[in-house]
Design a protein around this motif. Structure first.
Motif, PDB file in Angstrom:
ATOM      1  N   LEU A  35      -1.381   3.515   8.995  1.00 39.04           N
ATOM      2  CA  LEU A  35      -1.162   3.578   7.556  1.00 39.04           C
ATOM      3  C   LEU A  35      -2.484   3.515   6.796  1.00 39.04           C
ATOM      4  O   LEU A  35      -2.664   4.195   5.787  1.00 39.04           O
ATOM      5  CB  LEU A  35      -0.251   2.424   7.118  1.00 39.04           C
ATOM      6  N   ALA A  36      -3.426   2.709   7.289  1.00 40.78           N
ATOM      7  CA  ALA A  36      -4.741   2.627   6.655  1.00 40.78           C
ATOM      8  C   ALA A  36      -5.442   3.979   6.680  1.00 40.78           C
ATOM      9  O   ALA A  36      -6.092   4.373   5.707  1.00 40.78           O
ATOM     10  CB  ALA A  36      -5.595   1.565   7.341  1.00 40.78           C
TER      11      ALA A  36
ATOM     12  N   LEU B 149       4.392 -16.130   1.885  1.00 44.55           N
ATOM     13  CA  LEU B 149       4.368 -14.681   1.671  1.00 44.55           C
ATOM     14  C   LEU B 149       4.384 -13.925   2.997  1.00 44.55           C
ATOM     15  O   LEU B 149       4.131 -14.497   4.054  1.00 44.55           O
ATOM     16  CB  LEU B 149       3.105 -14.282   0.886  1.00 44.55           C
ATOM     17  N   ARG B 150       4.681 -12.636   2.896  1.00 48.05           N
ATOM     18  CA  ARG B 150       4.541 -11.748   4.050  1.00 48.05           C
ATOM     19  C   ARG B 150       3.334 -10.834   3.892  1.00 48.05           C
ATOM     20  O   ARG B 150       2.885 -10.218   4.862  1.00 48.05           O
ATOM     21  CB  ARG B 150       5.806 -10.895   4.239  1.00 48.05           C
ATOM     22  N   ALA B 151       2.823 -10.731   2.673  1.00 44.47           N
ATOM     23  CA  ALA B 151       1.665  -9.873   2.426  1.00 44.47           C
ATOM     24  C   ALA B 151       0.977 -10.326   1.148  1.00 44.47           C
ATOM     25  O   ALA B 151       1.586 -10.981   0.303  1.00 44.47           O
ATOM     26  CB  ALA B 151       2.098  -8.406   2.299  1.00 44.47           C
ATOM     27  N   TRP B 152      -0.327  -9.989   1.021  1.00 45.64           N
ATOM     28  CA  TRP B 152      -1.048 -10.290  -0.212  1.00 45.64           C
ATOM     29  C   TRP B 152      -1.984  -9.149  -0.549  1.00 45.64           C
ATOM     30  O   TRP B 152      -2.332  -8.330   0.302  1.00 45.64           O
ATOM     31  CB  TRP B 152      -1.765 -11.626  -0.125  1.00 45.64           C
TER      32      TRP B 152
ATOM     33  N   VAL C  10      -7.903  -0.165   3.670  1.00 41.06           N
ATOM     34  CA  VAL C  10      -7.054  -0.361   2.494  1.00 41.06           C
ATOM     35  C   VAL C  10      -5.844  -1.218   2.815  1.00 41.06           C
ATOM     36  O   VAL C  10      -5.233  -1.803   1.918  1.00 41.06           O
ATOM     37  CB  VAL C  10      -6.614   0.993   1.894  1.00 41.06           C
ATOM     38  N   VAL C  11      -5.482  -1.302   4.087  1.00 40.49           N
ATOM     39  CA  VAL C  11      -4.388  -2.184   4.518  1.00 40.49           C
ATOM     40  C   VAL C  11      -4.661  -2.598   5.951  1.00 40.49           C
ATOM     41  O   VAL C  11      -5.203  -1.821   6.747  1.00 40.49           O
ATOM     42  CB  VAL C  11      -3.012  -1.487   4.388  1.00 40.49           C
ATOM     43  N   GLN C  12      -4.310  -3.850   6.289  1.00 37.04           N
ATOM     44  CA  GLN C  12      -4.573  -4.348   7.625  1.00 37.04           C
ATOM     45  C   GLN C  12      -3.662  -5.545   7.904  1.00 37.04           C
ATOM     46  O   GLN C  12      -3.151  -6.182   6.975  1.00 37.04           O
ATOM     47  CB  GLN C  12      -6.035  -4.800   7.747  1.00 37.04           C
ATOM     48  N   VAL C  13      -3.461  -5.843   9.174  1.00 36.06           N
ATOM     49  CA  VAL C  13      -2.845  -7.109   9.542  1.00 36.06           C
ATOM     50  C   VAL C  13      -3.920  -8.171   9.369  1.00 36.06           C
ATOM     51  O   VAL C  13      -5.022  -8.043   9.901  1.00 36.06           O
ATOM     52  CB  VAL C  13      -2.328  -7.084  10.988  1.00 36.06           C
ATOM     53  N   ASP C  14      -3.630  -9.199   8.585  1.00 34.78           N
ATOM     54  CA  ASP C  14      -4.640 -10.205   8.267  1.00 34.78           C
ATOM     55  C   ASP C  14      -5.178 -10.848   9.544  1.00 34.78           C
ATOM     56  O   ASP C  14      -4.403 -11.360  10.357  1.00 34.78           O
ATOM     57  CB  ASP C  14      -4.049 -11.281   7.352  1.00 34.78           C
ATOM     58  N   PRO C  15      -6.497 -10.828   9.749  1.00 33.59           N
ATOM     59  CA  PRO C  15      -7.071 -11.353  10.995  1.00 33.59           C
ATOM     60  C   PRO C  15      -7.250 -12.864  11.014  1.00 33.59           C
ATOM     61  O   PRO C  15      -7.619 -13.422  12.042  1.00 33.59           O
ATOM     62  CB  PRO C  15      -8.440 -10.658  11.047  1.00 33.59           C
TER      63      PRO C  15
ATOM     64  N   TRP D  24      -3.526  -6.218   1.822  1.00 30.44           N
ATOM     65  CA  TRP D  24      -3.751  -4.930   1.150  1.00 30.44           C
ATOM     66  C   TRP D  24      -5.011  -5.006   0.300  1.00 30.44           C
ATOM     67  O   TRP D  24      -5.209  -5.982  -0.438  1.00 30.44           O
ATOM     68  CB  TRP D  24      -2.556  -4.573   0.268  1.00 30.44           C
ATOM     69  N   ASN D  25      -5.857  -3.989   0.395  1.00 31.80           N
ATOM     70  CA  ASN D  25      -7.100  -3.912  -0.374  1.00 31.80           C
ATOM     71  C   ASN D  25      -7.143  -2.583  -1.133  1.00 31.80           C
ATOM     72  O   ASN D  25      -7.874  -1.667  -0.758  1.00 31.80           O
ATOM     73  CB  ASN D  25      -8.309  -4.024   0.567  1.00 31.80           C
ATOM     74  N   PRO D  26      -6.364  -2.441  -2.208  1.00 33.46           N
ATOM     75  CA  PRO D  26      -6.254  -1.151  -2.894  1.00 33.46           C
ATOM     76  C   PRO D  26      -7.572  -0.624  -3.464  1.00 33.46           C
ATOM     77  O   PRO D  26      -7.734   0.583  -3.662  1.00 33.46           O
ATOM     78  CB  PRO D  26      -5.259  -1.441  -4.038  1.00 33.46           C
TER      79      PRO D  26
END
Length: 472
Positions: A96-97, A218-221, A239-244, A259-261
């Protein structure tokens, strides 16, 4: 370009054209520009192999004022009941990224809000990431905003928070540091210990741990990170990742999506957008502040200086992260370097980072101590021991829950302990204590010579307590 004001003049942000309105203390942008509208057809090729989320969510950004007793959803650690569980797969988000790498911030924001609904929130710092709130508003979808109040922000930042709430008709969900931890830090080391010891310890207490609590609900930020903000640590953010680093409400590695738009947006283009949309901005920007954090750790930058030069200016400029985005640091990179030249290195070996899992209800085991514990065939009480390395981001991520577990088990007959198993102790831990990766959690029963290894990656208090109760 001159800065116009009704009462007095102030320096302008380079490349900007701001006008101060007589009816407000906040800045409004007057220059008109353009932005890319959302193209929903772009999403057709970016679908995920993820269970369908609920379609209707409560419009959090339209809620009436909450009373003082209201606990924001981002602050809760208990996961709400949902119809179906979202299955997060690393490969899905890597693809998706790639698919969204050329998309506009508006498209990325729309996709994030569409996928996660009320289980995602925007992290707002009071700086130029107000653009995230504007993009969220433009999608027409409900959205949530939270912010970390460290207790040491500039007065202008607090005023800006109030203006943003009134402008967008939202209530920001504030997260605060634990008062006991702040009190202990200040009493032991003073108000400005970070100038001598480096900023990591203070940031951990005032920012990282409050953020960890928020993200567990949350499930995402959504963050305002950009690649051009810090070439040393943010040049490769997707732009999107599983948080490490952090965990979401389901707990465990991979339970939170980040998410890093704005990842691919340059600073000057972001400011063009803010001016075009007449978005309110922090008045500190007109005084030379670009990257804005806590008051003691932030100062204006000079022309030609990089924006991160104004943050923790007494430290090494190559790795300026407070810990909120520690996943940007590659293994082996320096975490920080203070003015005295004392490096706090993140490595696989002898790291001189501050110790973790500090609690009066936790026993610190030395090498002889854990050897004696392992040799006992009959113990007076069972023991729970974590094998850890202070520099390990996953150990740091579970620190709060493990300390809470120790406090919960105090006086119960179960001893809770820690053993630092990196460096010269690592080979012993691998051979005798089943260590394969950090952290490793072992339970030593009362009447058994063989410790039982905790098999799950869920490290929240309830999961760890269930493991203990199964054997004690």
């Amino acid at each position: 370009m001159a800065f116009a004001a009704t009462a007095s003049s102030a320096p302008a942000i380079p490349g900007s054209n701001f006008t101060r309105l007589s009816s407000s203390n906040e800045l409004k942008a007057s220059q008109v520009g353009s932005f890319r509208p959302v193209d929903r057809s772009h999403f057709a090729s970016t679908s995920l192999n993820v269970s369908q989320r609920r379609n209707l969510v409560k419009p959090v950004n339209a809620e009436p004022k909450r009373n003082d007793s209201f606990v924001p959803a981002a602050a809760t650690t208990a996961a709400p009941e949902v119809a179906e569980k979202v299955e997060i797969k690393v490969d899905d988000y890597e693809q998706l990224a790639k698919d969204l790498d050329g998309a506009s911030p508006l498209e990325i924001m729309d996709k994030a809000l569409e996928k996660f609904g009320d289980d995602i929130a925007i992290a707002f710092s009071g700086a130029e990431d107000v653009a995230l709130i504007e993009y969220a508003k433009l999608t027409g979808r409900p959205f949530r905003v939270f912010s970390l109040d460290t207790g040491r922000l500039n007065p202008e930042t607090y005023q800006f928070f109030d203006t943003v709430e009134k402008t967008y008709g939202i209530r920001i969900e504030y997260m605060f540091p634990d008062s006991v931890e702040v009190q202990a830090l200040v009493r032991n080391k003073g108000l400005f210990s970070f100038y001598e010891d480096g900023h990591q310890e203070c940031c951990r207490v005032r920012k990282v741990r409050p953020l960890r609590r928020a993200l567990k609900g949350l499930r995402a930020w959504i963050t305002g990170q950009r690649k051009d903000q810090s070439p040393g640590t943010r040049s490769e953010i997707p732009v999107v990742q599983v948080d490490p680093v952090f965990e979401g409400m389901d707990a465990g590695i991979g339970s939170l999506v980040k998410w890093n738009p704005l990842a691919n947006v340059e600073g000057q283009d972001l400011w063009s957008f803010l001016r075009a949309m007449e978005v309110p901005v922090n008045s500190l920007h007109s005084k030379g502040y670009v990257s804005i954090g806590c008051e003691p750790c932030t100062r204006p930058v000079l022309p030609g200086q990089h924006e991160r030069e104004g943050r923790w200016w007494w430290e090494d400029a190559k790795a300026k992260e407070c810990g909120l985005h520690k996943g940007n640091l590659k293994q082996g990179e320096a975490v920080t370097l203070n003015g005295n030249g004392n490096g706090l290195a993140q490595s696989n070996g002898n790291a001189t980072v501050p110790d973790i899992f500090n609690s009066q209800n936790l026993v610190t085991l030395t090498r002889p101590g854990i050897e004696n514990l392992a040799r006992l065939e009959s113990r007076k009480e069972p023991w729970l021991v974590v094998l850890y390395a202070p520099w390990c981001q996953f150990c740091q991520a579970m620190e709060e829950s493990y300390v809470q577990l120790a406090d919960k088990l105090a006086g119960s007959g179960v001893k809770v302990a820690k053993f630092q198993a990196d460096g010269e102790q690592k080979e012993y831990a691998k051979q005798k204590l089943q260590l394969k990766s950090f952290p490793t959690i072992l339970f030593f029963p009362k009447h058994s010579t063989q410790p039982i290894k905790y098999p799950s990656e869920k490290r929240d208090v309830d999961s760890l307590m269930a493991f203990v109760n199964a054997f004690r």
